[in-house]
Scaffold this active site. Structure first.
Site, PDB file in Angstrom:
ATOM      1  N   GLU A   1      15.161   2.321  39.409  1.00  0.00           N
ATOM      2  CA  GLU A   1      14.158   2.493  40.461  1.00  0.00           C
ATOM      3  C   GLU A   1      12.775   2.804  39.902  1.00  0.00           C
ATOM      4  O   GLU A   1      11.756   2.461  40.508  1.00  0.00           O
ATOM      5  CB  GLU A   1      14.584   3.587  41.442  1.00  0.00           C
TER       6      GLU A   1
ATOM      7  N   LYS B   1      19.659   7.443  57.554  1.00  0.00           N
ATOM      8  CA  LYS B   1      20.534   6.328  57.936  1.00  0.00           C
ATOM      9  C   LYS B   1      20.646   6.143  59.443  1.00  0.00           C
ATOM     10  O   LYS B   1      20.635   5.011  59.930  1.00  0.00           O
ATOM     11  CB  LYS B   1      21.941   6.597  57.381  1.00  0.00           C
TER      12      LYS B   1
END
Lengths: 548, 170
Positions: A49, A161
């Protein structure tokens, strides 16, 4: 029609004109990636990342657009951190998106949960944890606005989420209302007049330009101003490219120990200094009390008022972006000649500080390699570097002619920045040649991104200056620790030629001075990514050792 | 070092206080006292921070605070302002000392808010000097517990720090 939060993100990115997203998937950004399938946004899968954030930075620097990167929660988010902090220190517009565990699980230390808004607070311009889907379009609108205006910087959006799956009627806001954020971009006319009158009284005026000159796209105005004022221009490391190095008024890179001789001499003797878009960090100035001792007037222009007077003592502050403020300055009536001062500057420019490399028996002189590359590459070639000696040598010996052609981690000094930044740059400017100048230490920090370059079929010219050690730290040990070298020899280095070949790239190793030119020719003309490894003399230094 | 009173208007959001306080510690500025509460506009909170520092530090603090997106306005409140702090002080008391304690409190024109067989709790409001003076007078009786709110302040006169939307300069 109601759409889910992930789709809202995609629509927001499209509304902002985002074309590329650098990222890495995981459990908590699963639905974000799922929604991206339906979009025309190019997704670049990196290998770590951190590489996504650096690639977004490289992309941003060459295009002027806001770079976008994405990671999952927990370790994905923490891996982004170095890239975000790097972008923050160099004022790079970036929006970083992270997935987060569901809102009902936040604070429970569940799998891959980390407080990423808390963690990134010191080095983001702003950050958001989305707690209600209704806020999502507004947050994206604000994030892109904040990242790209005023003094640019990274903004992070953390999306749990359940918010990704919650639904709403999507409408992207037309305007933003941020009462605590109204950057001043135009310099105050009264301050501009004061600066001009102080300048007219000076005999030895000088301009220092930093990264703010590049960010504001102020090159044209800067050249006009320097010529009318007849003042030499030094750039900081971040300001490189803002003023063409071949211009007669160019002094080169400013830096206490790292910069070039004419820049250092000019700062010491100038009686009028105008600093533009630079925080004047320690590497540029040395000690505050010893900096610019002959200057009777120091003008400091910056879009960020907090930088003005923070690191140097100044007389005339001007808050504004460099392009706007230069236009304001140019609208004033002034013209001057300083022939003696200019002559003095030209004399200083005859002196070039070398690297202290030997006769070639122990390796090549990096100065010769970089100067050859500079001579043979075009003015449009984009050069990314890592961090260390090679970075300083590049700043010193490579002649940059255009803004946004030099990508380096100036503020944070992040080893491993170069390769992913070059990847982002090539994706942002596919028609321009992109080169990476790196060292064997830095290259191995994010070596893993070679796979990203291969996967995307990119053409990156990699110049690896190999001295089999961490040269900058070795040099610090030489100067500051009485040559007690420790932990700076890289004994386990791989065979870089074989390594590059393993990724399907062409590679050569250069050990003799007379091979340099042909190697650079081959590198620049080769179709595809190629690594040219140059074995350099390990005694080559930024501050050459005194010859006995 | 000189103490400064800063009035910071911020968006009334959960993360703002941590951003403001984090900035102080990160940049090495020392917080002497801190008080937070909502203003006449429920979307705006006012943080009052008393901080140490010279003029350079004060300027740096103000500029860095202004950079925070959720900070609407930063004002430096002058020394001549109306500054108040509240403290609750629980003091050991016996039948023989109780009257003396109450008398001291009365002289300070403050209030006894709770009393038991072996304690007296006093509420005191005022500037730092007054709080310190009363604390000093009560120390010999034995202070069991002392809690302070942190200072809040407004400038004297009709001028005010406006919360009006979009106004950074009040």
């Amino acid at each position: 029609m109601k759409i889910n939060g992930a789709a809202c993100m995609v629509k927001s990115l499209q509304a902002e004109g985002v074309e590329v997203l650098f990222g890495y998937p995981g459990g908590a950004n699963l639905f974000l990636y799922d929604a991206l399938i339906q979009s025309d946004i190019r997704q670049v899968l990196v290998r770590n990342e951190q590489g996504a954030a650096h690639a977004a930075s490289g992309y941003s620097r060459v295009t002027g657009k806001t770079g976008v990167c994405m990671a999952t929660s927990g370790p994905g988010a923490t891996n982004l951190i170095t890239g975000i902090a790097t972008a923050y220190m160099d004022s790079i517009p970036m929006v970083a998106i992270t997935g987060q565990v569901g809102t009902d699980l936040i604070g429970k230390d569940v799998f891959q949960e980390v407080d990423i808004t808390g963690a990134t607070e010191p080095f983001t311009k702003n950050n958001y944890l989305v707690k209600d889907i209704k806020d999502l379009p507004r947050i994206f609108k604000e994030a892109f606005h904040i990242a790209s205006t005023g003094r640019p910087g990274p903004v992070l959006i953390d999306i749990p989420k359940d918010i990704q799956l919650d639904t709403m009627d999507f409408k992207y806001p037309d305007s933003i209302d941020l009462r605590g954020y109204k950057p001043t971009t135009k310099g105050h006319p009264r301050q501009i007049k004061k600066a001009v009158s102080a300048m007219m009284e000076s005999k030895k005026p000088m301009i220092i330009v930093g990264g703010g000159g590049v960010i504001a796209n102020a090159t044209e105005e800067l050249i006009a101003f320097a010529e009318r004022m007849q003042a030499p221009v030094a750039t900081t490391l971040m300001g490189i490219g803002a003023f063409p190095s071949s211009h007669p008024l160019s002094l080169g890179m400013l830096g206490w120990d790292h910069g070039v001789y004419p820049a250092k001499q000019a700062v010491a003797e100038a009686d009028f200094l105008i600093v533009m878009g630079s925080r004047m960090a320690d590497r540029s100035t040395g000690k505050r009390e010893e900096f610019a001792q002959s200057a009777r007037t120091v003008v400091h222009i910056d879009v960020d008022p907090a930088e003005i007077g923070k690191n140097i003592d100044i007389h005339i502050p001007i808050v504004g972006d460099i392009k706007n403020t230069l236009q304001g300055l140019l609208s004033q009536e002034f013209h001057r000649e300083n022939p003696e001062w200019i002559q003095q500057v030209q004399n200083w420019k005859k002196f070039t500080k070398g690297t202290g490399a030997g006769d070639g028996a122990n390796g090549l002189d990096p100065m010769e390699i970089i100067k050859t590359l500079s001579r043979k590459s075009s003015n449009d070639t984009i050069v990314a570097t890592d961090v260390g000696q090679h970075q300083v040598w590049t700043g010193r010996y490579y002649g940059f002619e255009k803004p946004r052609t030099f990508l380096t981690s100036g503020g944070l000094g992040t080893m491993g920045y170069g390769l992913p930044a070059a990847i982002g740059a090539k994706i942002g400017q596919p028609d321009k040649q992109v080169a990476l100048i790196t060292g064997d230490g830095s290259f191995q920090m994010n070596l893993t991104e070679l796979a990203t370059a291969a996967q995307e079929g990119l053409d990156i010219k990699i110049i690896l200056l190999n001295n089999s050690c961490l040269g900058m730290v070795r040099e610090l040990q030489e100067h500051n620790c009485e040559k007690r070298y420790t932990q700076t020899t890289l004994k386990g280095n791989p065979d870089f030629v074989k390594l590059a070949e393993a990724y399907g790239f062409h590679a050569i190793r250069v050990t003799r001075s007379e091979e340099i030119e042909a190697a650079i020719d081959k590198l620049l003309s080769y179709d595809g990514t190629m690594v040219a490894e140059f074995i350099i003399d390990p005694v080559s230094n930024v501050i050459p050792a005194e010859k006995a | 070092m000189k103490k400064h009173i800063l009035a910071i208007l911020v968006e009334n959001k959960p993360s703002v206080l941590s951003k403001v306080v984090g900035l102080f510690s990160r940049r090495g500025f020392n917080i002497h006292s801190l008080a937070v509460g909502v203003t006449e506009d429920p979307e705006v909170s006012r943080i009052t921070i008393v901080a140490d520092g010279d003029e350079y530090i004060l300027e740096q603090i103000s500029k860095q605070l202004n950079k925070l997106i959720d900070v609407i306005k930063v004002s430096n409140i002058s020394d001549e302002s109306i500054a108040r702090e509240l403290a609750l002080i629980k003091v050991h008391a016996t039948p023989s000392t109780r009257n003396e304690i109450v008398e001291i409190v009365n002289i300070f024109r403050e209030k006894v808010v709770d009393i038991t067989k072996n304690s007296v709790t006093i509420q005191v409001t005022g500037d730092s000097k007054k709080l310190a003076a009363l604390e000093e007078m009560l120390r010999d009786f034995g202070i069991k517990e002392l809690v302070r709110t942190g200072m809040i302040a407004v400038d004297r006169g009709a001028s005010a720090i406006l919360v009006a939307n979009g106004k950074k300069e009040g």
